[in-house]
Design an enzyme around this catalytic site. Sequence first.
Site, PDB file in Angstrom:
ATOM      1  N   SER A  33       6.933 -50.672   8.835  1.00 15.70           N
ATOM      2  CA  SER A  33       6.768 -49.603   8.054  1.00 15.70           C
ATOM      3  C   SER A  33       7.256 -49.778   6.407  1.00 15.70           C
ATOM      4  O   SER A  33       6.751 -49.098   5.548  1.00 15.70           O
ATOM      5  CB  SER A  33       7.936 -48.353   8.418  1.00 15.70           C
ATOM      6  OG  SER A  33       7.411 -47.999   9.679  1.00 15.70           O
ATOM      7  N   HIS A  94      15.523 -44.913   4.209  1.00 23.12           N
ATOM      8  CA  HIS A  94      14.852 -45.549   5.450  1.00 23.12           C
ATOM      9  C   HIS A  94      13.541 -46.273   4.542  1.00 23.12           C
ATOM     10  O   HIS A  94      13.232 -45.985   3.523  1.00 23.12           O
ATOM     11  CB  HIS A  94      14.454 -44.749   6.381  1.00 23.12           C
ATOM     12  CG  HIS A  94      14.231 -45.558   7.810  1.00 23.12           C
ATOM     13  ND1 HIS A  94      12.860 -45.437   8.231  1.00 23.12           N
ATOM     14  CD2 HIS A  94      15.149 -46.115   8.548  1.00 23.12           C
ATOM     15  CE1 HIS A  94      12.787 -46.288   9.407  1.00 23.12           C
ATOM     16  NE2 HIS A  94      14.090 -46.631   9.714  1.00 23.12           N
ATOM     17  N   THR A  96      10.076 -46.009   4.710  1.00 22.92           N
ATOM     18  CA  THR A  96       8.994 -45.320   4.290  1.00 22.92           C
ATOM     19  C   THR A  96       9.343 -44.637   2.926  1.00 22.92           C
ATOM     20  O   THR A  96       8.858 -45.012   1.801  1.00 22.92           O
ATOM     21  CB  THR A  96       8.366 -44.181   5.172  1.00 22.92           C
ATOM     22  OG1 THR A  96       7.826 -44.967   6.329  1.00 22.92           O
ATOM     23  CG2 THR A  96       7.562 -43.430   4.502  1.00 22.92           C
ATOM     24  N   ASP A 229      21.135 -28.204  10.906  1.00 21.59           N
ATOM     25  CA  ASP A 229      20.154 -28.837  10.431  1.00 21.59           C
ATOM     26  C   ASP A 229      18.594 -28.401  10.336  1.00 21.59           C
ATOM     27  O   ASP A 229      18.124 -27.533  11.298  1.00 21.59           O
ATOM     28  CB  ASP A 229      19.435 -30.094  11.698  1.00 21.59           C
ATOM     29  CG  ASP A 229      20.883 -30.972  11.823  1.00 21.59           C
ATOM     30  OD1 ASP A 229      21.554 -31.344  11.041  1.00 21.59           O
ATOM     31  OD2 ASP A 229      20.896 -31.328  12.997  1.00 21.59           O
ATOM     32  N   GLU A 255       7.539 -37.245   5.321  1.00 20.31           N
ATOM     33  CA  GLU A 255       7.570 -38.149   6.603  1.00 20.31           C
ATOM     34  C   GLU A 255       8.207 -37.622   7.966  1.00 20.31           C
ATOM     35  O   GLU A 255       9.425 -37.078   7.658  1.00 20.31           O
ATOM     36  CB  GLU A 255       8.255 -39.604   6.165  1.00 20.31           C
ATOM     37  CG  GLU A 255       8.329 -40.448   7.452  1.00 20.31           C
ATOM     38  CD  GLU A 255       9.081 -41.496   7.465  1.00 20.31           C
ATOM     39  OE1 GLU A 255       9.063 -42.703   7.921  1.00 20.31           O
ATOM     40  OE2 GLU A 255      10.258 -41.495   6.720  1.00 20.31           O
ATOM     41  N   ASP A 260       8.025 -42.262  15.270  1.00 25.86           N
ATOM     42  CA  ASP A 260       8.102 -43.710  15.287  1.00 25.86           C
ATOM     43  C   ASP A 260       9.390 -43.791  16.270  1.00 25.86           C
ATOM     44  O   ASP A 260       9.185 -44.709  17.160  1.00 25.86           O
ATOM     45  CB  ASP A 260       8.232 -44.184  14.149  1.00 25.86           C
ATOM     46  CG  ASP A 260       8.424 -45.635  14.018  1.00 25.86           C
ATOM     47  OD1 ASP A 260       7.593 -46.374  14.584  1.00 25.86           O
ATOM     48  OD2 ASP A 260       9.566 -46.307  13.657  1.00 25.86           O
ATOM     49  N   HIS A 302       1.272 -46.614  10.576  1.00 24.69           N
ATOM     50  CA  HIS A 302       0.670 -47.633  11.662  1.00 24.69           C
ATOM     51  C   HIS A 302       0.695 -47.038  13.123  1.00 24.69           C
ATOM     52  O   HIS A 302       1.196 -45.919  13.490  1.00 24.69           O
ATOM     53  CB  HIS A 302       1.746 -48.822  11.779  1.00 24.69           C
ATOM     54  CG  HIS A 302       3.180 -48.252  12.041  1.00 24.69           C
ATOM     55  ND1 HIS A 302       3.563 -47.917  13.311  1.00 24.69           N
ATOM     56  CD2 HIS A 302       4.420 -48.370  11.072  1.00 24.69           C
ATOM     57  CE1 HIS A 302       5.009 -47.759  13.022  1.00 24.69           C
ATOM     58  NE2 HIS A 302       5.341 -48.014  11.836  1.00 24.69           N
TER      59      HIS A 302
HETATM   60 ZN   LIG Z   1       8.635 -48.114  13.853  1.00 25.71          ZN
END
Ligand SMILES: [Zn+2]
Length: 447
Positions: A33, A94, A96, A229, A255, A260, A302
């Site tokens: 990623s 992270h 991305t 949340d 995102e 993932d 991906h």
């Molecule tokens: Zn991944």
Amino acid sequence: MPWGFRSSTPMWPRMSSCSWEMTYNTNAQVPDSAGTATAYLCGVKANEGTVGVSAATERTRCNTTQGNEVTSILRWAKDAGKSVGIVTTTRVNHATPSAAYAHSADRDWYSDNEMPPEALSQGCKDIAYQLMHNIRDIDVIMGGGRKYMYPKNRTDVEYEMDEKARGTRLDGLNLIDIWKSFKPKNKHSHFVWNRTELLKLDLYTVDYLLGLFEPGDMQYELNRNNVTDPSLSEMVEVAIQVLRKNPKGFFLLVEGGRIDHGHHEGKAKQALHEAVEMDRAIGQADNMTSLEDTLTVVTADHSHVFTFGGYTPRGNSIFGLAPMLSDTDKKPFTAILYGNGPGYKVVGGERENVSMVDYAHNNYQAQSAVPLRHETHGGEDVAVFAKGPMAHLLHGVHEQNYIPHVMAYAACIGANLNHCTQASSAGSPAPGPLLLPLALLPLRSLF
Ligand SMILES: [Zn+2]
């Protein structure tokens, strides 16, 4: 050019379009990623594990970073006067989101605590630090990752007894205080850490918003606490309300990052419920924007080694069994399977009989062909869906790093602006959206 968008038509085309993109990294057939985010945010392919740098930077080697930094479409939009935002269900530092603002030889350098001494001594900065310092006026940042913002061992506001939730920073900085200190005094900046506080905000008066709802990644949607949340679609609604106040338009990166993670754990039900919430977020964004002035791009960074087969009949639960037994081991099998991952199970020397386990459980790990603690990404091309001005440019098969160039072209931002001035200097009517605020919404991680 079929739509004559350069100089001859008063209106740029606005349509829906679909294409495929090749996701490989410069040094990997099956990408990660970090390299892919660098491709579709910064416009260049990169090595796996690196963010916001060209392929001249080698993973973990801090001293290959300097001079090889590449900027993202978030930066190009900011430089053009648009508002910009980042919304994710992972940590905000992270892989991305970090390619939107950071330049790092290693995606794992979340805070200085995760960096090797050599990288620190060579002057490289961790990604949380870069989030607050590189582009100081990002208008909206929402996701998880609180612990990386606070000094080592500082107790977390939500999980007071959890040692793993404590602050991580060796440099002793409080990045939330630093974030506040960088905002103009005459603007309204709000830091929130739970859903209740977020939904209480008067968004008409919010100029800058930082929401960090978990110490690390946010919870899976199926496990989400509705008091503490927000969902991904709620964050998108809030973000657009804040960003769209800018008459010059906005860029928002969204995102659904835990799709993932569900796959890596072999938990198909978690992954697919994350994808459903991503779908709601896309619908939310769709309701709040117009095809006339907003280019929306939805894609995955991906694929995964995730399959759906077994000649199931219509109406079969996607988490159910195929209608026949294996003609080889005479046991049932689920429609969803993985090529590799943690769901590999052998019982008494044979493949586990899935009818003996609760394969509809939220955390059931679908069977895989090869045992691995973490299921891997897949290497095939992924779909790109687009609509709005210039969406037709995303048609056919492209390299992944083509995407931000299309978005920049449509918005007249970034380095290549010749086409924006050529239209008017040629005496032809300028394309309509050039004169209008153009908002850009890439929404990713469908798979
Ligand atoms: Zn991944």
